[in-house]
Write a protein that holds these residues in place. Sequence first.
Motif, mmCIF file in Angstrom:
data_model
loop_
_atom_site.group_PDB
_atom_site.id
_atom_site.type_symbol
_atom_site.label_atom_id
_atom_site.label_comp_id
_atom_site.label_asym_id
_atom_site.label_seq_id
_atom_site.Cartn_x
_atom_site.Cartn_y
_atom_site.Cartn_z
ATOM 1 N N HIS A 107 0.322 -37.424 28.035
ATOM 2 C CA HIS A 107 -0.883 -36.673 27.670
ATOM 3 C C HIS A 107 -1.849 -36.787 28.840
ATOM 4 O O HIS A 107 -2.611 -37.747 28.947
ATOM 5 C CB HIS A 107 -1.534 -37.254 26.406
ATOM 6 C CG HIS A 107 -0.673 -37.144 25.191
ATOM 7 N ND1 HIS A 107 -0.580 -35.997 24.449
ATOM 8 C CD2 HIS A 107 0.140 -38.052 24.604
ATOM 9 C CE1 HIS A 107 0.250 -36.189 23.441
ATOM 10 N NE2 HIS A 107 0.716 -37.436 23.511
ATOM 11 N N THR B 170 -5.655 -38.123 24.212
ATOM 12 C CA THR B 170 -5.659 -37.479 22.890
ATOM 13 C C THR B 170 -6.931 -37.823 22.143
ATOM 14 O O THR B 170 -7.623 -38.783 22.480
ATOM 15 C CB THR B 170 -4.466 -37.953 22.032
ATOM 16 O OG1 THR B 170 -4.586 -39.367 21.835
ATOM 17 C CG2 THR B 170 -3.146 -37.627 22.659
ATOM 18 N N ASP C 173 -3.515 -33.292 21.504
ATOM 19 C CA ASP C 173 -3.444 -33.363 22.963
ATOM 20 C C ASP C 173 -4.662 -32.677 23.580
ATOM 21 O O ASP C 173 -4.899 -31.488 23.361
ATOM 22 C CB ASP C 173 -2.155 -32.693 23.437
ATOM 23 C CG ASP C 173 -2.027 -32.744 24.943
ATOM 24 O OD1 ASP C 173 -2.109 -33.847 25.496
ATOM 25 O OD2 ASP C 173 -1.862 -31.672 25.549
#
Lengths: 276, 313
Positions: free
Chosen positions: A55, A59, A65
């Motif tokens: 990611h 997040t 995401d």
Amino acid sequence: METVIKGLRTNRAFAFTTVLVLLLLLTAVAAPILSPYDPTEATMRNAYLPPSAEHLFGTDKLGRDCLSRVLYGARASLSGVLLLVTTVFIVGTSMGVVSGYFGGKVDMVIMRISDMMISFPGMILAIAVAGILGGSLVNAVLALTIVSWTKYARLARSMVLKIKRRDFVEAAVVNGGKPLHILWVHILPNILPIMVITAAADIGALMMELAGLSFLGFGSQPPAPEWGLMLNEGRQQLQTAPWLMVFPGLAIFITVVVFNLWGDNLRDVLDPRQEE
Amino acid sequence: MANKQMMARIGQIALVLLGISFITFALVMLAPGDVVRQMIAGNEDIMVSQAEIDALRAELGLDKPFIFQYLDWLGRALQGNLGFSYMAKKPVIEELLGRLPATIYLSLASLLFMIVVSIPLGIYSAVKRGSVFDYVVRGLTFLGVSVPGFWLGLMLLWILGLKLDLFPIVGGTVSLETIILPATTLGIAMASKYTRQVRTAVLEELHQDYVVGARARGMSEKHILWKEVLPNAMLPLITLMGLSLGNLLGGAAVIEMVFGWPGLGRLAIEAITYRDFQLVQGVVIWIALMYMIINLVVDISYNYLDPRLRKVR
């Protein structure tokens, strides 16, 4: 339009910034292809992951995401600001043209309203309008239109007043041209370049104001991936998850920079008289 | 400014206030949801009996037709009674006066930042036009006008407040320590705009005939800049400064929210969020009034400062 195309060939700064604007628009259009994840899919066990290879932007509290949300955010934020600029442009220009061309009582009423609007800090009224009507993107656009149209009306009006006295317009009037025809064929084309320059130069500022309303919770509503709203959500996690605030803000910043540069260059192309 | 003009301006201010108050009043009426119910319950989901609602509605005169309600409100407002704030649990006017100092401090601090930064930078980059310094200043000010204030504020809060631990991150109080970050945030955007305007104004004056004449007569560049150019260039900038002060008093709402600064802008947002409409109405009128008075004062002082205007009138 021809001038713009010519400008693309001759003015390299304008060509370059136009490419940047197109890239931004492309990002918005291609968000589904570019995004690694679904921007609204919540995976609770992934909540608050810091930026990593998996990611890139981390997040959020629902494990969504952040990169995907920023990419999809380009859609919401750009379409929001384009809607806003178009509305302000159309409302302001038509009010100004009507005011300048017909004069008399219509002119007086429109100009008094516009006097009232400029003798007042716009943002606070926009906040009040958007807040009272209830937070939504449309209400935010409406609120900012109410406080921003006057600038366009004044500009359009002053130009119409000048053009109205030119020979070709008077000739058209003498020949029995209908007002609508004269406005459409003789007057509008002559004021459009300056109006477009103004609108283009305003995109950045309007974007910040729209994002500001969303940031306060008076614009787009969750779970929409809109940059201002994401900043609002990220703000509460400043200590634990600063990435939620950094990336959406950076996205707004870059977009505003690109549009401001583009607006400046467009002015150089369309209105070469002014120089820095 | 002649007396007649003064009166006209004051009349105009009164008209605008009337218009603004009418618009906000109408907006409140258009607002979704029952205003009275929200007044009692706020945003919380409390059970409120219909009798209670009706009683308050009658007490506030909200059962009358719209235009009478507005006239009622106006009559009371003219006597200095702006109603009662349910959020603050005190009269609206008291709450407004209570929040005023914080907003004034913040506005003055940002204005100070703006002046200290932008005037020297603007003058120097105009004099050294085309130099590296000029380009750097122009680049930085461009970024400064393009950065969203609320994001810049959060970044400063994060980096200087949290990471480096230089400033307190909890807002709500007014002190020298807590004012620095919000004033800097507001100041950066304003200084960027203002630097460009100072630069343009000075450049414009430098191209005037009298400067060429003064050079031809062999006056020193220093004398020309300080004694001739700057006084002329600074005049129009005063108006702009007044406008930014007015905008600060009303438009700093978002930044006040970011830093939890207890000023008028934040009060407006809180009042709207809480749907405390008497307070909303009060804040909006109050900010409009301050904004217009500042503009009036700026115009008057402008008249005194510019001899050309004095002679004509």
